[in-house]
Design an enzyme around this catalytic site. Sequence first.
Site, PDB file in Angstrom:
ATOM      1  N   SER A 292      40.998  43.116  28.885  1.00 37.05           N
ATOM      2  CA  SER A 292      40.619  42.866  30.285  1.00 37.05           C
ATOM      3  C   SER A 292      41.428  43.783  31.188  1.00 37.05           C
ATOM      4  O   SER A 292      42.414  44.392  30.752  1.00 37.05           O
ATOM      5  CB  SER A 292      40.930  41.409  30.650  1.00 37.05           C
ATOM      6  N   ASP A 293      41.056  43.864  32.433  1.00 39.24           N
ATOM      7  CA  ASP A 293      41.934  44.538  33.370  1.00 39.24           C
ATOM      8  C   ASP A 293      42.953  43.495  33.847  1.00 39.24           C
ATOM      9  O   ASP A 293      42.872  42.313  33.508  1.00 39.24           O
ATOM     10  CB  ASP A 293      41.138  45.168  34.521  1.00 39.24           C
TER      11      ASP A 293
END
Length: 754
Positions: A292-293
């Site tokens: 994920s960011d």
Amino acid sequence: MKKIAKWAGSAACAVLLMASGSAMAEDDASIDQQVDALLAQMTLDEKVGQLTQFSDIGDVTGPAPDDALQARKVELIRSGAVGSMLNVIGLNEIRTIQDYAVENSRLKIPVIFGYDVVHGYRTSFPIPLAESASWDLDMIEASARVAAVEASAQGLNWTFAPMIDITRDARWGRVMEGAGEDTYLGTEIAVARVRGFQGTDLSAPDTIAATAKHFAAYGFAEAGREYNTVDIGTATLFNVVLPPFKAAIERANVRTVMNAFNVLNGIPATGNAFLQRDILKGDWGFDGFVVSDWASGLEMVNHGFAEDGRDAARLAMLAGSDMDMESYVYFDHIADLVENGEVPEALVDDAVRRILRVKFELGLFEDPYRYLDAEREAASLLTPEHLDTSRRMAERSIVLLKNEGDLLPLQPGETIALIGDLAADKDSPIGNWRGMGEANSAVSVVEGFEEAGLDFTYEQGAALQIGEAGFAQQVIVNTEDRSGFEAAVAAASAANKVVIVLGEDALQSGEGRSRTRLDFPGVQQELLEAVHAANPDTILVVMSGRPLVLTWADENVPSIVQAWHLGSESGHALTNVLTGAYNPSGKLPMSFPRALGQVPIYYNQLNTGRPNQIPDVFWSHYIDESNAPLYPFGYGLSYTDFAYSGLTVTPTADGAEISFTVANTGELAGEEVAQLYIRDLAASVARPIRELKGFKKISLAPGESGEVRFTLGPDELGFYNGHGKFLVEPGRFDVFVGGSSAAELTASFDLQPE
Ligand code: GLC
């Protein structure tokens, strides 16, 4: 980004791993067997630990968690419960955390260490948008290779790069980080960068896993505002946004993909099963892992897509986001979700399997300390060879936009007034997303001129910005102080020529750095006009992380050079171009607007139903500005001239063979990026008025000619419809060849039905 805290604890012995410490895996089957054997031993909590990535307690590249969370994080890391870290810098720091994993955890699964190695690690290279202006794929791959050698020499095994977001909006701060507006160029550059980082053997100690990011469409943030909503049609998604990711996987075997902060058509990328499960892992068969960011998992609550952290964890895992960066939702909720039957453990196993596979491929199980070699570190950073590569990359990234009266190159014996804060600035050329590029470490233009023995006087004219700004801090205040103007004007009046360096501070582009204006910040424009009035023989050098509006300069200043932020060797590269020691060859990877109101502006636009000017107002235009950019995509001048002729198009069974001649009609040797564009005149989905489908950089001596050939086949002539189906349709195609997207040499051919 500088560390502000150190890990306590000392280096310790390298403990040989149990079962998983077998001989390095030779092939995928062997790796998969080892992964499955290890997975079978893991408890649910140990699996959750592998899905979790925490940032170092000192560095943050996103909103910092509060002290309580930080304290909890440290305990979890010390317990060996965490499978991945980011922003950990230094051999000892990394060894200490690796020791926690191989000493304190039951299965001793090594930690994977990631970092944003975006344009160099310790040797700073031009920002990616600048490198993209070189159109030199070999140099771009070499740049990434150097970055990998340096980053791995300091213990890192994974970079969160290349950023391959196509974008058409210069207001967005992260344009500096990508390859510009075009899918074909962006795709080729994505492949080159991944190959540079990953090399041919990921288990080699000088290669690192790469990340294709951000998946997907982050570059289409509305109004260029950071983290803003993205709403695009599926034809744009499939034809413009996705191809670089598909190529990074299929042609360069990129091992990780990072999803994105934005929603795509209402669904946050991190919770978007259509993107991550249907396309990425389904249609494309991606077998690496998705990270994920920063906290993008938990931020799905803010988006109004998840009810709370637990719901966010459920949605992200179901949608195919494998590793949770800094949002803790996996660590806190996945076990409970599995035990309550809301998340199938099979999905958790798939995510863990993907992560373990990459760790095996990196050789971390064979030796968790393979990247920790103090001798290699000492021998690898900031070497003369790396600086030489950076300088050559920088020279090729510079774009000559205007050179009326051949004011450039500077001639021996001329007196020069060198003006502008950025001319002496040793920090801004290092750019944003600078990794371990040291502050104030670039060669400045002043230093480049001094070393070249030029006869020049330097005047600042006006400070670019005041106050200290750091990677995460907001403050950039551009000065209103004009007290330096008088001395600058006097110097200009007394010199044969003026070189004035204007633009943006390094931290006026990059993440969180969107702008509502594209002019020179502060009083720089006034300084330019005052200096130019004193001496019209003015050369403007623009240092920026994005296209700026240069319309006044184009109308008044005889020579203009786009110099971006060029990295460690900025001053040397610029001096070489300005003196002609290197003949500029760069071509723009993004259109430069005439006015802010034209943005987003890009060359490969659709034709609209009213493209042609007519006497009344009923056609597609502005009443106060042309539709055309100031400088188009693919544009860039040389100190010599090139002519295109002899275009021949020979239809084939599934496309056409294209050939043409490029001649150097000037008096200097030079390099030209010969470009091929097509237009599909009628198709079941409206196609752009031009699309880049080939380019070749060629070197020609004065008077020399060269033949350039391209083959157009289904891959070049086809397109995706709104359902993601790739189509190649018969019909007429126009072909254009030349030195920019405004190429005028054209021909046509008919693609015959099968
Ligand atoms: C940042 C960026 C991402 C980066 C990550 C880790 O917010 O969006 O590109 O790799 O966090 O630093």
